[in-house]
Enzyme design. Structure first.
Site, short mmCIF file in Angstrom:
data_model
loop_
_atom_site.label_atom_id
_atom_site.label_comp_id
_atom_site.label_asym_id
_atom_site.label_seq_id
_atom_site.Cartn_x
_atom_site.Cartn_y
_atom_site.Cartn_z
N ASP A 76 -2.96 1.11 -9.11
CA ASP A 76 -3.56 0.35 -8.00
C ASP A 76 -5.07 0.58 -7.96
OD1 ASP A 76 -4.07 -1.01 -5.68
OD2 ASP A 76 -2.88 0.30 -4.38
N GLY B 229 1.18 -1.71 -9.99
CA GLY B 229 -0.05 -1.98 -9.28
C GLY B 229 0.11 -1.80 -7.79
N HIS B 230 -0.64 -2.62 -7.04
CA HIS B 230 -0.71 -2.49 -5.58
C HIS B 230 0.63 -2.82 -4.92
CE1 HIS B 230 -2.73 -2.29 -1.73
NE2 HIS B 230 -2.43 -3.54 -1.45
N PHE B 231 1.21 -3.96 -5.28
CA PHE B 231 2.49 -4.38 -4.72
C PHE B 231 3.62 -3.88 -5.62
CE2 PHE B 231 -0.34 -7.37 -2.53
CZ PHE B 231 0.17 -7.31 -1.24
#
Length: 292
Positions: A239, A265-267
């Protein structure tokens, strides 16, 4: 047997709030707090995965997802007010004890609730959400510039770019080894609420208000040290928005910590949802006494 997700609207402080709900009403409760610029839609699969033995509740904040978007002149778009709305929802549903899943914006919303009502917290699950300065790296430079000067047009243009069509896709796909597993429906659904009149300004207002969260970091860290909550970290290690240094920082104050990093990653739920759901199930089974 998994329970079918129900979709509800409820008035909280005069605002029509949408929330998803599933699972036995007498089961331990897990409240799922979404991040920017998403909605409870980000939890659709996790809700299904855990609904056989947990009571899941996932609201949309005002101005996000399917919740009402009151005019800016009539509603304070702040993290403090979002925490009041979420607490109001839990009170209206007569939910007295619960675990919190905190992701991105859901972290400062949830930390306010947890630190104000530590006696109500069963456990805390953190996925790419921050409570330490170490978690605010390069991505945050234009946001910090905006905190210093709201008339900084260069910073404002950068911030708007985070939630245009390309910026949304980047948030979901950056740091994901196999981007084909990320459904394009995610950013298309987010874009729908972001294109509502005034919503762009709401997002800028929320970026500006984020500085109030940083001011509260010491208070939340003190909450961690004082109450030693049971915490599970399930973090996408690639992320760029909330980098892994922010996850590592929890180790300074949290003694009751279970820690998992994923090649995501972020999600992270979009690419590693099955693994994360399994870790959550194991953690909650152990910590809430539902293990059979």
């Amino acid at each position: 047997m998994k329970n079918q997700t129900q979709h509800h609207f409820i008035k909280i402080n005069g605002v029509n709030i949408f929330y998803r709900e599933a699972g036995p009403k007498d089961a331990p409760v897990l409240v799922l707090l979404h991040g920017y610029p998403s909605s409870s839609h980000m939890y659709r699969n996790l809700i299904n995965d855990l609904s056989d033995k947990y009571h899941l509740i996932a609201p949309d904040y005002p101005g996000y997802g399917r919740s009402e978007q009151p005019p800016i002149a009539e509603f304070a778009y702040t993290f403090e007010n979002y925490s009041v709305i979420v607490q109001g929802l839990l009170d209206q549903l007569n939910i007295k004890k619960y675990s919190l899943y905190l992701m991105d914006y859901g972290a400062p919303v949830g930390w306010r609730i947890a630190s104000n009502h530590p006696e109500r917290i069963d456990t805390l699950i953190v996925q790419n959400g921050c409570a330490y300065d170490e978690g605010l790296e390069a991505f945050w430079d234009p946001i910090k510039a905006y905190w210093k000067d709201r008339n900084n047009k260069e910073a404002e243009t950068t911030l708007r770019g985070f939630h245009d069509a390309n910026g949304l896709k980047w948030q979901y796909t950056h740091g994901v080894p196999d981007q084909s597993v990320i459904s394009p429906d995610n950013w298309e659904i987010d874009l729908r609420h972001l294109e509502r009149p005034e919503n762009d300004q709401i997002q800028l207002d929320m970026f500006y208000d984020y500085r109030t969260n940083v001011d509260l970091y010491p208070k939340w860290q003190e909450y961690f040290r004082t109450y030693n909550p049971e915490m599970l970290i399930v973090y996408g290690k690639n992320d760029y928005i909330f980098p892994v240094a922010g996850a590592e920082a929890y180790k300074k104050d949290i003694k009751n910590l279970e820690y998992h990093l994923y090649d995501a990653g972020h999600f992270a739920l979009e690419s590693n949802g099955n693994e994360i759901a399994a870790a959550i199930r194991q953690f909650l089974d152990k910590k809430t006494g539902t293990q059979k």
